[in-house]
Scaffold this active site. Structure first.
Site, PDB file in Angstrom:
ATOM      1  N   HIS A 177      78.109  63.742  46.152  1.00  0.00           N
ATOM      2  CA  HIS A 177      78.192  65.085  46.438  1.00  0.00           C
ATOM      3  C   HIS A 177      76.677  65.626  46.386  1.00  0.00           C
ATOM      4  CE1 HIS A 177      79.717  69.418  46.654  1.00  0.00           C
ATOM      5  NE2 HIS A 177      79.181  68.861  44.833  1.00  0.00           N
ATOM      6  N   CYS A 195      84.952  69.828  44.763  1.00  0.00           N
ATOM      7  CA  CYS A 195      84.263  68.839  45.597  1.00  0.00           C
ATOM      8  C   CYS A 195      84.234  67.953  45.873  1.00  0.00           C
ATOM      9  CB  CYS A 195      82.544  69.251  44.509  1.00  0.00           C
ATOM     10  SG  CYS A 195      82.264  71.352  44.898  1.00  0.00           S
ATOM     11  N   ASN A 202      74.926  72.928  48.114  1.00  0.00           N
ATOM     12  CA  ASN A 202      76.220  72.756  47.589  1.00  0.00           C
ATOM     13  C   ASN A 202      76.943  72.990  49.407  1.00  0.00           C
ATOM     14  OD1 ASN A 202      78.059  71.461  46.502  1.00  0.00           O
ATOM     15  ND2 ASN A 202      78.049  72.238  44.964  1.00  0.00           N
TER      16      ASN A 202
HETATM   17  N1  COA Z   1      66.850  81.974  39.379  1.00  0.00           N
HETATM   18  C1  COA Z   1      65.710  82.174  37.870  1.00  0.00           C
HETATM   19  N2  COA Z   1      66.231  81.961  36.555  1.00  0.00           N
HETATM   20  C2  COA Z   1      67.716  81.553  36.739  1.00  0.00           C
HETATM   21  C3  COA Z   1      68.041  81.446  38.406  1.00  0.00           C
HETATM   22  C4  COA Z   1      68.289  81.830  39.285  1.00  0.00           C
HETATM   23  N3  COA Z   1      68.645  81.293  39.988  1.00  0.00           N
HETATM   24  N4  COA Z   1      69.850  81.236  37.483  1.00  0.00           N
HETATM   25  C5  COA Z   1      69.417  80.926  36.265  1.00  0.00           C
HETATM   26  N5  COA Z   1      67.960  81.845  35.658  1.00  0.00           N
HETATM   27  C6  COA Z   1      67.690  81.577  34.465  1.00  0.00           C
HETATM   28  C7  COA Z   1      68.738  82.207  32.924  1.00  0.00           C
HETATM   29  O1  COA Z   1      69.408  83.205  32.895  1.00  0.00           O
HETATM   30  C8  COA Z   1      68.708  81.708  31.956  1.00  0.00           C
HETATM   31  O2  COA Z   1      67.049  82.305  31.377  1.00  0.00           O
HETATM   32  P1  COA Z   1      67.190  82.325  30.089  1.00  0.00           P
HETATM   33  O3  COA Z   1      66.008  80.982  29.027  1.00  0.00           O
HETATM   34  O4  COA Z   1      65.927  83.437  29.671  1.00  0.00           O
HETATM   35  O5  COA Z   1      68.337  82.996  28.980  1.00  0.00           O
HETATM   36  C9  COA Z   1      67.040  79.817  32.904  1.00  0.00           C
HETATM   37  O6  COA Z   1      67.171  80.782  33.696  1.00  0.00           O
HETATM   38  C10 COA Z   1      67.839  78.628  32.497  1.00  0.00           C
HETATM   39  O7  COA Z   1      69.230  78.554  32.463  1.00  0.00           O
HETATM   40  P2  COA Z   1      70.300  77.414  32.620  1.00  0.00           P
HETATM   41  O8  COA Z   1      71.424  78.220  32.982  1.00  0.00           O
HETATM   42  O9  COA Z   1      69.726  76.501  31.165  1.00  0.00           O
HETATM   43  O10 COA Z   1      69.544  76.674  34.096  1.00  0.00           O
HETATM   44  P3  COA Z   1      69.203  75.278  34.374  1.00  0.00           P
HETATM   45  O11 COA Z   1      68.315  74.539  34.116  1.00  0.00           O
HETATM   46  O12 COA Z   1      70.912  74.189  33.321  1.00  0.00           O
HETATM   47  O13 COA Z   1      69.765  75.464  35.868  1.00  0.00           O
HETATM   48  C11 COA Z   1      71.719  75.003  37.374  1.00  0.00           C
HETATM   49  C12 COA Z   1      71.077  75.899  36.384  1.00  0.00           C
HETATM   50  C13 COA Z   1      73.426  75.895  37.666  1.00  0.00           C
HETATM   51  C14 COA Z   1      70.696  74.731  38.566  1.00  0.00           C
HETATM   52  C15 COA Z   1      72.371  74.016  36.532  1.00  0.00           C
HETATM   53  O14 COA Z   1      73.163  74.434  35.342  1.00  0.00           O
HETATM   54  C16 COA Z   1      72.889  72.901  37.029  1.00  0.00           C
HETATM   55  O15 COA Z   1      72.637  72.769  38.438  1.00  0.00           O
HETATM   56  N6  COA Z   1      74.328  72.655  36.891  1.00  0.00           N
HETATM   57  C17 COA Z   1      75.294  71.851  37.376  1.00  0.00           C
HETATM   58  C18 COA Z   1      76.345  72.988  39.134  1.00  0.00           C
HETATM   59  C19 COA Z   1      76.460  72.152  39.653  1.00  0.00           C
HETATM   60  O16 COA Z   1      75.842  71.454  40.300  1.00  0.00           O
HETATM   61  N7  COA Z   1      78.328  72.677  39.935  1.00  0.00           N
HETATM   62  C20 COA Z   1      78.615  72.037  41.517  1.00  0.00           C
HETATM   63  C21 COA Z   1      79.524  71.337  41.235  1.00  0.00           C
HETATM   64  S1  COA Z   1      80.221  70.320  42.037  1.00  0.00           S
END
Ligand code: COA
Length: 331
Positions: free
Chosen positions: A258, A111, A288
């Site tokens: 980004h 990215c 993204n």
């Molecule tokens: N829909 C519904 N629930 C979802 C889900 C989805 N698409 N994806 C995950 N969950 C659930 C998980 O299983 C978890 O459930 P639980 O509490 O029962 O275990 C809950 O939602 C929270 O998950 P978590 O991973 O803690 O959520 P988060 O707040 O960290 O959000 C991201 C997840 C991926 C959105 C976040 O971590 C993020 O944006 N990270 C950066 C990723 C990124 O930018 N990557 C590219 C970089 S270039």
């Protein structure tokens, strides 16, 4: 001598996939996706390739810069999702647009790819080796995503953006007294944390050695670790870039980050104590797109005249590697 971006272009696949469409594939909801990421929809390839999208974006950038393909010296394509390992995507783009005099090669910094390619072009241009470059970020991430994995498939989209960069001997003084051109860049990598965001290629299976079968060749991500990395590293690297040119956050008109997650962008703005209105976003519509997010956003802001001549802009990216960077320029 100054180095300026004189043309931008972008290209997106035809098909729009909304969060409601994803609800049909995995256990998720429009509400969850919008709240956690800010994404409502993304474009997904139904046949458009990384090279095709890149070529379309390049043609538009050349048109804006009023240059012909034959005048291009260098084509740098940043991508982590090429269709072919050989030949590289940049050579395919060279062929598609007819840039017969250009040197063309790819670069992969995920990215941060567009930013790293822009910085590479800047160094080539500064040294006088080349006079101009087409710098491109292009991705079809939909083929690297596991469409059964709700943790990743909701995040990514496909698309391409390009910028035409050239050297000029004029000072390019703007009405506000600033000189238009690239000012400085900062780049960094942290390979020790690389496996928090990874995607495997095929295993070695030669006449001499066979690796164990690779479990998955789709994107694997520890979302929370990536989130922590981005919210810490991006503001630090922007501060570092601004210090290099003895500027402060207040001297910046626009921060083009980004587009990975609205919450990451909001957190960066907060860390920098910068007004969130200075952070244009398009993640809502396109998700993204890895290396393509910054040049697509730049193109949109430029074509809608949000960004005006003389505006100071910070571009900043982060992603797999882990890699990160920031560039300061006056439009
Ligand atoms: N829909 C519904 N629930 C979802 C889900 C989805 N698409 N994806 C995950 N969950 C659930 C998980 O299983 C978890 O459930 P639980 O509490 O029962 O275990 C809950 O939602 C929270 O998950 P978590 O991973 O803690 O959520 P988060 O707040 O960290 O959000 C991201 C997840 C991926 C959105 C976040 O971590 C993020 O944006 N990270 C950066 C990723 C990124 O930018 N990557 C590219 C970089 S270039």
């Amino acid at each position: 001598m100054t180095i300026r971006i004189t043309g931008t272009g972008s290209a997106l696949p035809e098909k729009t996939v909304t969060n409601f469409d994803l609800q049909e594939l995995v256990e998720t909801s429009d509400e969850w996706i919008q709240k956690r990421t800010g994404i409502a929809q993304r474009r997904i390839s139904t046949g458009e390739t990384v090279a095709m999208l890149a070529a379309q974006a390049c043609k538009k950038a050349l048109e804006m810069a009023e240059k012909t393909a034959a005048e291009v010296d260098l084509i740098l394509v940043a991508t982590c999702s090429p269709e072919l390992l050989l030949p590289c995507c940049a050579c395919q783009v060279q062929d598609l647009i007819g840039a017969s005099n250009a040197v063309a090669f790819d670069l992969n910094a995920a990215c941060s790819g567009f930013l790293f390619a822009l910085n590479t072009a800047q160094v080539y241009l500064q040294s006088g080796v080349y006079k101009n470059a087409l710098v491109v970020g292009s991705e079809v991430l939909s083929k690297l995503v596991d469409w059964n994995d709700r943790g990743t498939c909701i995040l990514f989209g496909d698309g391409a953006g390009a910028a035409f960069v050239e050297t000029t001997n004029e000072q390019n003084l703007c009405e506000n007294g600033r000189s238009s051109g690239m000012e400085c860049m900062v780049q960094g990598s942290d390979g020790t944390r690389g496996m928090v965001l990874s995607c495997a290629e095929r295993a070695v299976n030669s006449a001499f050695f066979s690796e164990e079968k690779i479990e998955s060749s789709y994107i694997q991500m520890d979302g929370q670790e990536v989130y922590k990395f981005a919210t810490k590293q991006v503001p630090a690297c922007i501060q570092q870039a601004l210090e290099k040119v003895e500027m402060t956050v207040d001297d910046v008109d626009w921060f083009l980050l980004h587009q990975a997650n609205v919450r990451i962008i909001e957190s960066v703005a907060k860390h920098l104590k910068a007004d969130i209105k200075k952070f244009p976003m398009n993640i809502h519509n396109v998700g993204n797109m890895s290396s393509a997010t910054i040049p697509v956003l730049l193109d949109e802001c430029c074509r809608s005249s949000k960004i005006k001549r003389g505006d100071r802009i910070v571009l900043s990216g982060f992603g797999a590697g882990l890699t990160y960077g920031a560039s300061v320029l006056v439009w």
